[in-house]
Motif scaffolding. Structure first.
Motif, PDB file in Angstrom:
ATOM      1  N   ALA A  97     -16.480  88.451  45.584  1.00 43.10           N
ATOM      2  CA  ALA A  97     -17.826  88.135  46.057  1.00 43.10           C
ATOM      3  C   ALA A  97     -17.909  88.188  47.579  1.00 43.10           C
ATOM      4  CB  ALA A  97     -18.245  86.755  45.556  1.00 43.10           C
ATOM      5  N   ALA A  98     -16.841  87.736  48.259  1.00 47.12           N
ATOM      6  CA  ALA A  98     -16.917  87.645  49.719  1.00 47.12           C
ATOM      7  C   ALA A  98     -16.665  88.984  50.393  1.00 47.12           C
ATOM      8  CB  ALA A  98     -15.926  86.596  50.229  1.00 47.12           C
ATOM      9  N   VAL A 109     -22.183  90.803  49.969  1.00 47.32           N
ATOM     10  CA  VAL A 109     -23.587  90.677  49.570  1.00 47.32           C
ATOM     11  C   VAL A 109     -24.524  91.479  50.469  1.00 47.32           C
ATOM     12  CG1 VAL A 109     -23.818  88.540  50.889  1.00 47.32           C
ATOM     13  CG2 VAL A 109     -25.343  88.965  49.009  1.00 47.32           C
ATOM     14  N   VAL A 110     -24.226  91.531  51.756  1.00 48.08           N
ATOM     15  CA  VAL A 110     -25.137  92.231  52.667  1.00 48.08           C
ATOM     16  C   VAL A 110     -24.778  93.708  52.755  1.00 48.08           C
ATOM     17  CG1 VAL A 110     -26.086  92.268  54.970  1.00 48.08           C
ATOM     18  CG2 VAL A 110     -25.308  90.136  54.017  1.00 48.08           C
ATOM     19  N   LEU A 111     -23.491  93.979  53.013  1.00 46.64           N
ATOM     20  CA  LEU A 111     -23.107  95.347  53.366  1.00 46.64           C
ATOM     21  C   LEU A 111     -22.924  96.234  52.154  1.00 46.64           C
ATOM     22  CD1 LEU A 111     -20.641  94.324  56.159  1.00 46.64           C
ATOM     23  CD2 LEU A 111     -22.889  95.341  56.436  1.00 46.64           C
ATOM     24  N   ASN A 112     -22.777  95.628  50.979  1.00 45.83           N
ATOM     25  CA  ASN A 112     -22.563  96.451  49.799  1.00 45.83           C
ATOM     26  C   ASN A 112     -23.705  96.349  48.798  1.00 45.83           C
ATOM     27  OD1 ASN A 112     -21.420  97.621  47.422  1.00 45.83           O
ATOM     28  ND2 ASN A 112     -19.446  97.435  48.425  1.00 45.83           N
ATOM     29  N   GLN A 113     -24.285  95.145  48.678  1.00 49.88           N
ATOM     30  CA  GLN A 113     -25.329  94.942  47.683  1.00 49.88           C
ATOM     31  C   GLN A 113     -26.727  94.899  48.289  1.00 49.88           C
ATOM     32  OE1 GLN A 113     -24.205  93.547  44.225  1.00 49.88           O
ATOM     33  NE2 GLN A 113     -23.119  91.746  44.931  1.00 49.88           N
ATOM     34  N   PHE A 114     -26.815  94.893  49.604  1.00 52.43           N
ATOM     35  CA  PHE A 114     -28.106  94.900  50.307  1.00 52.43           C
ATOM     36  C   PHE A 114     -28.994  93.720  49.941  1.00 52.43           C
ATOM     37  CE2 PHE A 114     -26.980  99.397  49.632  1.00 52.43           C
ATOM     38  CZ  PHE A 114     -26.673  99.709  50.921  1.00 52.43           C
TER      39      PHE A 114
END
Lengths: 225, 191
Positions: free
Chosen positions: B11-12, B17-22
């Motif tokens: 998850a980290a 969350v930001v750079l891969n899942q936008f």
């Protein structure tokens, strides 16, 4: 009728949600891996936006001011759930491509932003056209981004092979970094062509964040003081 | 135990969350111009996501699933998150004014941060247990904090550089994020 035309122009060009207001960045970056996904996401958002603008505009005198945000969220979330079930039933391929980002239309700042900035003060007809304009502006931006990424990253356009097979596609463009890269360059190109009448200042705090439109004084700008 | 650690690392870092899942891009771009604000927002996000994942997981397992109300999860989760943030804000305000000073302003901002709703929905999709959900939420928050603090550091240096005019503002930040995202792709070897 002029007001309606003005709303369409405003949404597509003057206040384009992606390139000018920089709202709804999460779905923009995430689903633009292919042109067809961008189009699907754009139209889903358009449908929710038009209906939510219409309902909120009709209810603008009924909803008390203090609880308007929870009320808007419930309206939008219901519409999104309906849209999600419809896409799941009739367009399963789009559903599996967009996945998590369909329920996340709820927190798309464009929708709450338009409710708060326009629909709750306007008559139903202009509000609907505002939704159509903003939705089309978003759809165009998403599809354009998707087309560039698909063409460079996979050599196809809407699934049809365009580049000759001998040209090796640049795979990174359909992966996560490509989204940031292409959007950055697109905004830079737009800046280049009308640097004068656009503020190239980065939107900070309120203007750029999802909560901005809804939460007003509670957001980042207050924090900087 | 190994699986639980893997959930946090995934998850980290791997599925950042930001750079891969936008998810949470808006605040990632909006707040990262200031280092201190970024760090405070990061801590607030870790706190809220962990709590929201726990509550959403309990609610899904004990209310929505037994009554076959699966399709209501989007509405229920967004309302629960909004209410939760309000309660947390009031609680912190009463009990610890110091913490409220540091976090308070950022808490309402988080309600519409799509990362929170995104994690709650992903947990359900992956059929995580209660403990797994909490850990995934915590890991996601840590990943968000790492990304936003790194970007704030980069932007601090950008201020003194001679950037071509059309690239000033948002475009250069997107390019930095693209390079960070490429770097984070390296973590995918961990899985």
């Amino acid at each position: 009728m002029n007001a309606c035309k003005e709303r369409l122009y405003n949404g597509i060009v003057k206040e384009n949600p992606t390139f000018v207001l920089m709202l709804g960045m999460c779905p923009t970056l995430a689903v633009s891996t292919a042109a067809i996904n961008g189009l699907g996401m754009g139209f889903s958002t358009l449908a929710v936006l038009v209906l939510s603008n219409l309902i909120i505009s009709l209810l603008r005198k009924v909803i008390p001011d203090e609880v308007r945000l929870p009320a808007y969220i419930v309206i939008v979330a219901s519409l999104v759930t309906v849209t999600e079930l419809l896409i799941k039933a009739y367009l399963p391929s789009i559903y599996s491509a967009l996945g998590l980002y369909i329920p996340l239309i709820v927190v798309n700042c464009i929708i709450l932003g338009r409710a708060e900035a326009y629909a709750n003060k306007a008559h139903p007809l202009p509000a609907v056209f505002d939704g159509i304009g903003m939705g089309l502006g978003f759809t165009i931006a998403l599809t354009a981004l998707g087309m560039i990424r698909e063409l460079v990253g996979a050599g196809t356009l809407f699934g049809i092979q365009i580049l000759p097979k001998s040209v090796e596609p640049i795979g990174i463009f359909v992966k996560a970094p490509g989204a940031f890269l292409v959007l950055g360059f697109m905004i830079a190109v737009l800046n280049f062509f009308n640097v004068k009448n656009r503020s190239s200042e980065m939107v900070t705090g309120c203007d750029g964040c999802c909560a901005a439109c809804a939460k007003g004084p509670a957001c980042g700008k207050e924090a900087e003081k | 135990m190994k699986e639980l650690i893997l959930i946090i690392v995934t998850a980290a870092l791997i599925n950042n969350v930001v750079l891969n899942q936008f998810l949470g891009i808006c605040s990632f771009l909006g707040v990262s111009s200031k280092m201190k604000a970024s760090a405070s927002l990061g801590v607030a996000v870790i706190f809220v996501i962990t709590l929201a994942s726990a509550v959403a997981s309990l609610l899904y397992d004990f209310v929505l699933k037994p009554f076959n109300l699966d399709y209501l999860k989007t509405i229920v989760f967004i309302l629960v998150i909004a209410a939760l943030v309000q309660i947390v804000e009031m609680f912190i305000k009463k009990t610890s004014p110091g913490l409220y000073q540091a976090l308070g302003i950022y808490l309402p901002l988080i309600t519409t941060n799509c990362a929170v709703l995104g994690v709650a929905l992903t947990n359900v999709q992956n059929e995580y247990t209660f403990i797994e959900s909490v850990l995934a939420g915590f890991g996601t928050g840590v990943g968000y904090t790492i990304a936003i603090v790194l970007l704030a550091g980069i932007r601090g240096r950008l201020d003194e550089e001679a950037i071509p005019k059309p690239f000033r503002g948002a475009p250069i930040v997107f390019l930095c994020a693209a390079l960070m995202s490429i770097a984070f792709m390296g973590f995918s070897g961990l899985s």
